[in-house]
Design an enzyme around this catalytic site. Sequence first.
Site, PDB file in Angstrom:
ATOM      1  N   ASP A  14       0.870  -1.178   0.000  1.00 31.81           N
ATOM      2  CA  ASP A  14       0.000   0.000   0.000  1.00 31.81           C
ATOM      3  C   ASP A  14       0.911   1.234   0.000  1.00 31.81           C
ATOM      4  O   ASP A  14       2.139   1.120  -0.177  1.00 31.81           O
ATOM      5  CB  ASP A  14      -1.020  -0.046   1.149  1.00 31.81           C
ATOM      6  CG  ASP A  14      -0.409   0.201   2.531  1.00 31.81           C
ATOM      7  OD1 ASP A  14       0.821   0.388   2.627  1.00 31.81           O
ATOM      8  OD2 ASP A  14      -1.170   0.202   3.510  1.00 31.81           O
ATOM      9  N   CYS A  52       3.180  -3.024   4.074  1.00 31.14           N
ATOM     10  CA  CYS A  52       2.340  -1.872   4.412  1.00 31.14           C
ATOM     11  C   CYS A  52       3.055  -1.112   5.527  1.00 31.14           C
ATOM     12  O   CYS A  52       4.254  -1.306   5.725  1.00 31.14           O
ATOM     13  CB  CYS A  52       0.908  -2.280   4.772  1.00 31.14           C
ATOM     14  SG  CYS A  52       0.709  -3.309   6.227  1.00 31.14           S
ATOM     15  N   THR A 101       2.718  -1.234   8.838  1.00 31.54           N
ATOM     16  CA  THR A 101       3.107  -2.118   9.948  1.00 31.54           C
ATOM     17  C   THR A 101       3.334  -3.563   9.514  1.00 31.54           C
ATOM     18  O   THR A 101       3.914  -4.342  10.270  1.00 31.54           O
ATOM     19  CB  THR A 101       1.977  -2.153  11.005  1.00 31.54           C
ATOM     20  OG1 THR A 101       0.787  -2.650  10.353  1.00 31.54           O
ATOM     21  CG2 THR A 101       1.713  -0.777  11.591  1.00 31.54           C
ATOM     22  N   HIS A 115       9.658 -23.949   9.558  1.00 29.61           N
ATOM     23  CA  HIS A 115       8.655 -24.576  10.428  1.00 29.61           C
ATOM     24  C   HIS A 115       7.216 -24.413   9.927  1.00 29.61           C
ATOM     25  O   HIS A 115       6.406 -25.322  10.101  1.00 29.61           O
ATOM     26  CB  HIS A 115       8.727 -23.981  11.839  1.00 29.61           C
ATOM     27  CG  HIS A 115      10.005 -24.291  12.549  1.00 29.61           C
ATOM     28  ND1 HIS A 115      10.182 -24.054  13.894  1.00 29.61           N
ATOM     29  CD2 HIS A 115      11.185 -24.813  12.105  1.00 29.61           C
ATOM     30  CE1 HIS A 115      11.407 -24.422  14.255  1.00 29.61           C
ATOM     31  NE2 HIS A 115      12.037 -24.877  13.181  1.00 29.61           N
ATOM     32  N   HIS A 136       6.986 -30.703  11.486  1.00 30.87           N
ATOM     33  CA  HIS A 136       6.416 -29.412  11.088  1.00 30.87           C
ATOM     34  C   HIS A 136       5.319 -29.614  10.052  1.00 30.87           C
ATOM     35  O   HIS A 136       4.331 -28.881  10.036  1.00 30.87           O
ATOM     36  CB  HIS A 136       7.509 -28.490  10.547  1.00 30.87           C
ATOM     37  CG  HIS A 136       8.593 -28.250  11.540  1.00 30.87           C
ATOM     38  ND1 HIS A 136       8.380 -27.611  12.735  1.00 30.87           N
ATOM     39  CD2 HIS A 136       9.918 -28.592  11.529  1.00 30.87           C
ATOM     40  CE1 HIS A 136       9.509 -27.555  13.437  1.00 30.87           C
ATOM     41  NE2 HIS A 136      10.452 -28.149  12.719  1.00 30.87           N
TER      42      HIS A 136
HETATM   43  C1  RB5 Z   1      -2.030   2.787   6.432  1.00 27.87           C
HETATM   44  O1  RB5 Z   1      -2.090   4.018   7.090  1.00 27.87           O
HETATM   45  C2  RB5 Z   1      -1.728   1.690   7.416  1.00 27.87           C
HETATM   46  O2  RB5 Z   1      -2.842   1.472   8.228  1.00 27.87           O
HETATM   47  C3  RB5 Z   1      -1.341   0.438   6.690  1.00 27.87           C
HETATM   48  O3  RB5 Z   1      -0.228   0.676   5.907  1.00 27.87           O
HETATM   49  C4  RB5 Z   1      -0.987  -0.746   7.573  1.00 27.87           C
HETATM   50  O4  RB5 Z   1      -0.075  -0.395   8.547  1.00 27.87           O
HETATM   51  C5  RB5 Z   1      -2.110  -1.493   8.098  1.00 27.87           C
HETATM   52  O5  RB5 Z   1      -1.972  -2.472   8.824  1.00 27.87           O
END
Ligand code: RB5
Length: 146
Positions: free
Chosen positions: A8, A65, A67, A98, A133
């Site tokens: 994203d 993304c 996080t 695993h 596993h």
């Molecule tokens: C976008 O702002 C953010 O929410 C996305 O990149 C991600 O971290 C979602 O889990």
Amino acid sequence: MKVALASDHGGINIRKEIADLLESLGIEYVDFGCDCTTSVDYPDYALPVAEKVASGEFDRGILICGTGIGMCIAANKVKGIRAALVHDTFSAKATREHNDSNILTMGERVIGPGLAREIAEVWLTGEFQGGRHANRVGKITEYENK
Ligand code: RB5
């Protein structure tokens, strides 16, 4: 190996780093975006990539993304997907050996491009160990197919 890659708006820089890594390793890949500079919705990228991996069109997926969490949650909704959120090289190796993870997710707001590249390389080259596993992964697949 054929890899489906996407991010994203929160993961564009690491996605470019991973594209560079895949090229340097000679691994075939398709970059599914995003090309945006505005905000997009991570499920719109995670779900198509996960479906392409689940269908066998691609062997593995890498999703970035902010996080790595949203991509991981969304990808794991697709039957046959074992997406792993990884921010260290130990886990990158372990999740291949695993869990036989078929999608790697990382967060650009969590780690830098250098570490992301190392993690991706370890994950791409890691081999599933099978044995006990395989029994454990088999229990997940069995539950999924109920
Ligand atoms: C976008 O702002 C953010 O929410 C996305 O990149 C991600 O971290 C979602 O889990």
